[in-house]
Design an enzyme around this catalytic site. Structure first.
Site, PDB file in Angstrom:
ATOM      1  N   ASN A   9       4.865  -8.085   4.256  1.00 53.76           N
ATOM      2  CA  ASN A   9       4.444  -8.158   2.854  1.00 53.76           C
ATOM      3  C   ASN A   9       5.618  -7.688   1.995  1.00 53.76           C
ATOM      4  OD1 ASN A   9       3.283  -7.915   0.349  1.00 53.76           O
ATOM      5  ND2 ASN A   9       1.907  -6.223   0.912  1.00 53.76           N
ATOM      6  N   TRP A  10       6.285  -8.633   1.380  1.00 48.70           N
ATOM      7  CA  TRP A  10       7.494  -8.284   0.610  1.00 48.70           C
ATOM      8  C   TRP A  10       7.168  -7.591  -0.707  1.00 48.70           C
ATOM      9  CZ3 TRP A  10      11.216 -13.163   0.874  1.00 48.70           C
ATOM     10  CH2 TRP A  10      11.557 -13.381   2.204  1.00 48.70           C
ATOM     11  N   LYS A  11       5.918  -7.646  -1.118  1.00 46.06           N
ATOM     12  CA  LYS A  11       5.512  -7.085  -2.423  1.00 46.06           C
ATOM     13  C   LYS A  11       6.414  -7.671  -3.518  1.00 46.06           C
ATOM     14  CE  LYS A  11       3.749  -3.124   0.065  1.00 46.06           C
ATOM     15  NZ  LYS A  11       3.435  -1.697   0.126  1.00 46.06           N
ATOM     16  N   HIS A  95      -5.290  -5.564  -1.021  1.00 45.30           N
ATOM     17  CA  HIS A  95      -4.264  -4.548  -0.790  1.00 45.30           C
ATOM     18  C   HIS A  95      -4.538  -3.356  -1.711  1.00 45.30           C
ATOM     19  CE1 HIS A  95      -0.472  -2.484  -0.493  1.00 45.30           C
ATOM     20  NE2 HIS A  95      -0.249  -3.171   0.611  1.00 45.30           N
ATOM     21  N   GLU A  97      -2.674  -1.614  -3.407  1.00 45.98           N
ATOM     22  CA  GLU A  97      -1.956  -1.670  -4.698  1.00 45.98           C
ATOM     23  C   GLU A  97      -2.694  -2.567  -5.688  1.00 45.98           C
ATOM     24  OE1 GLU A  97       1.779  -2.773  -2.950  1.00 45.98           O
ATOM     25  OE2 GLU A  97       1.870  -0.800  -2.009  1.00 45.98           O
ATOM     26  N   GLU A 167      -4.920  -0.106   6.329  1.00 47.21           N
ATOM     27  CA  GLU A 167      -3.758   0.518   5.708  1.00 47.21           C
ATOM     28  C   GLU A 167      -4.178   1.815   5.012  1.00 47.21           C
ATOM     29  OE1 GLU A 167      -0.495  -2.703   4.978  1.00 47.21           O
ATOM     30  OE2 GLU A 167      -1.650  -2.394   3.169  1.00 47.21           O
ATOM     31  N   GLY A 173       4.267   3.342   2.126  1.00 46.38           N
ATOM     32  CA  GLY A 173       5.499   3.611   1.395  1.00 46.38           C
ATOM     33  C   GLY A 173       5.869   5.083   1.329  1.00 46.38           C
ATOM     34  N   SER A 213       3.933   2.569   6.537  1.00 42.72           N
ATOM     35  CA  SER A 213       5.146   3.160   7.110  1.00 42.72           C
ATOM     36  C   SER A 213       5.348   2.795   8.580  1.00 42.72           C
ATOM     37  CB  SER A 213       5.155   4.679   6.930  1.00 42.72           C
ATOM     38  OG  SER A 213       5.165   5.003   5.544  1.00 42.72           O
ATOM     39  N   GLY A 234       5.433  -3.374   5.104  1.00 43.12           N
ATOM     40  CA  GLY A 234       5.994  -3.424   3.752  1.00 43.12           C
ATOM     41  C   GLY A 234       7.504  -3.248   3.811  1.00 43.12           C
ATOM     42  N   GLY A 235       7.958  -2.035   3.535  1.00 43.62           N
ATOM     43  CA  GLY A 235       9.393  -1.748   3.439  1.00 43.62           C
ATOM     44  C   GLY A 235      10.240  -2.303   4.576  1.00 43.62           C
TER      45      GLY A 235
HETATM   46  P1  13P Z   1       5.041   0.168   3.931  1.00 42.92           P
HETATM   47  O1  13P Z   1       5.289  -0.456   5.287  1.00 42.92           O
HETATM   48  O2  13P Z   1       6.210   0.080   3.018  1.00 42.92           O
HETATM   49  O3  13P Z   1       4.486   1.564   4.071  1.00 42.92           O
HETATM   50  O4  13P Z   1       3.897  -0.705   3.245  1.00 42.92           O
HETATM   51  C1  13P Z   1       2.776  -1.061   3.960  1.00 42.92           C
HETATM   52  C2  13P Z   1       2.030  -2.070   3.198  1.00 42.92           C
HETATM   53  O5  13P Z   1       1.508  -1.772   2.135  1.00 42.92           O
HETATM   54  C3  13P Z   1       1.971  -3.436   3.713  1.00 42.92           C
HETATM   55  O6  13P Z   1       1.067  -4.206   3.025  1.00 42.92           O
END
Ligand code: 13P
Length: 252
Positions: A9-11, A95, A97, A167, A173, A213, A234-235
């Protein structure tokens, strides 16, 4: 074995050129994944990236969101129909967010799940508790509520297409990953819930991904848990080398 999936997920990261470069590098580094590899870039790159992924077995395109209405006067929004028409096969829904910053509630998420399935795509449905809920040990009930409110209205034939992503919000993050035992505990609890609603056969076939993470160092440990079927990353999905290492950590 259940379907194993690693999804990136590149956000809201990467401009087009960077996204194309990252995808090229991922395609180069990942040879024969033991499960599905899903990439969720920002909307404007979907079509171009989709073309790159389409020619490679096991690679699939996802959107990070979709609007719950079929079409109409919703300036700035993108419908499930549009996403399907540019080659999306998965849509990330719910998600944390989106829940936090865009105030998406369980009912709206249920509607997004419906439009996604109606257009032949698979929802990657996110659930997970905030820290204060984990601290008072009510996380299983909290997640159960999210699933019941947004997924459990589905008929079995539709539910079978759903991917669940657990999650925990406190792990997203933050560099603070759930331990593999914490992940396993919740994934198992989710599977038990699904079994109660749809039966054991469906529950045993439902992919449940971990996100928060997850990185090249801890992925193998997390994925080795019996109920962890891969990850939503994510990251670490923004670096080809790290993402490729996470893909390689999927169960064989
Ligand atoms: P991180 O891997 O950056 O913690 O993010 C997880 C995430 O929200 C994937 O959707």
């Amino acid at each position: 074995m259940r379907q194993q999936i690693v999804a990136g997920n590149w956000k809201m990261n990467k401009i087009l050129e960077e996204g194309l470069e990252l995808t090229r590098a991922i395609l180069e580094k990942v040879e024969k994944p033991s499960g599905l590899v899903v990439i969720a870039p920002p909307y404007p790159y979907l079509r171009e990236l989709g073309k790159m992924l389409k020619v490679r077995k096991h690679f699939h395109l996802a959107a990070q969101n979709c609007h719950q209405e079929e079409k109409g006067a919703y300036t700035g929004e993108v419908s499930a129909d549009m996403l399907a028409s540019v080659g999306c096969e998965f849509v990330i829904i719910g998600h944390s967010e989106r829940r936090q910053y865009f105030k998406e509630k369980n009912e709206v998420l249920a509607a997004k799940v419906n439009v996604t399935l109606a257009r032949g795509m698979r929802p990657i449905f996110c659930c997970g508790e905030p820290l204060h809920i984990r601290e008072v040990d009510t996380h299983v009930g909290y997640v159960a509520k999210q699933l019941k409110a947004s997924l459990f209205h589905l008929k079995e034939e539709d539910f079978k297409k759903v991917v669940i992503a657990y999650e925990p919000i406190w792990a997203i993050g933050t560099g603070r990953t759930a331990t593999s035992l914490q992940a396993q505990e919740m994934h198992h609890a989710i599977r038990v819930l699904v079994a109660k609603k749809y039966g054991k056969i469906v529950a045993d076939a439902t992919p449940i991904l971990y996100g928060g993470s997850c990185n090249a160092q801890n992925a193998a440990d997390l994925f080795s848990q019996p109920d962890v079927d891969g990850g939503l990353i994510g990251g670490a999905s923004l670096k080809a080398e790290d993402f490729a290492a996470i893909v390689a950590a999927m169960k064989k």
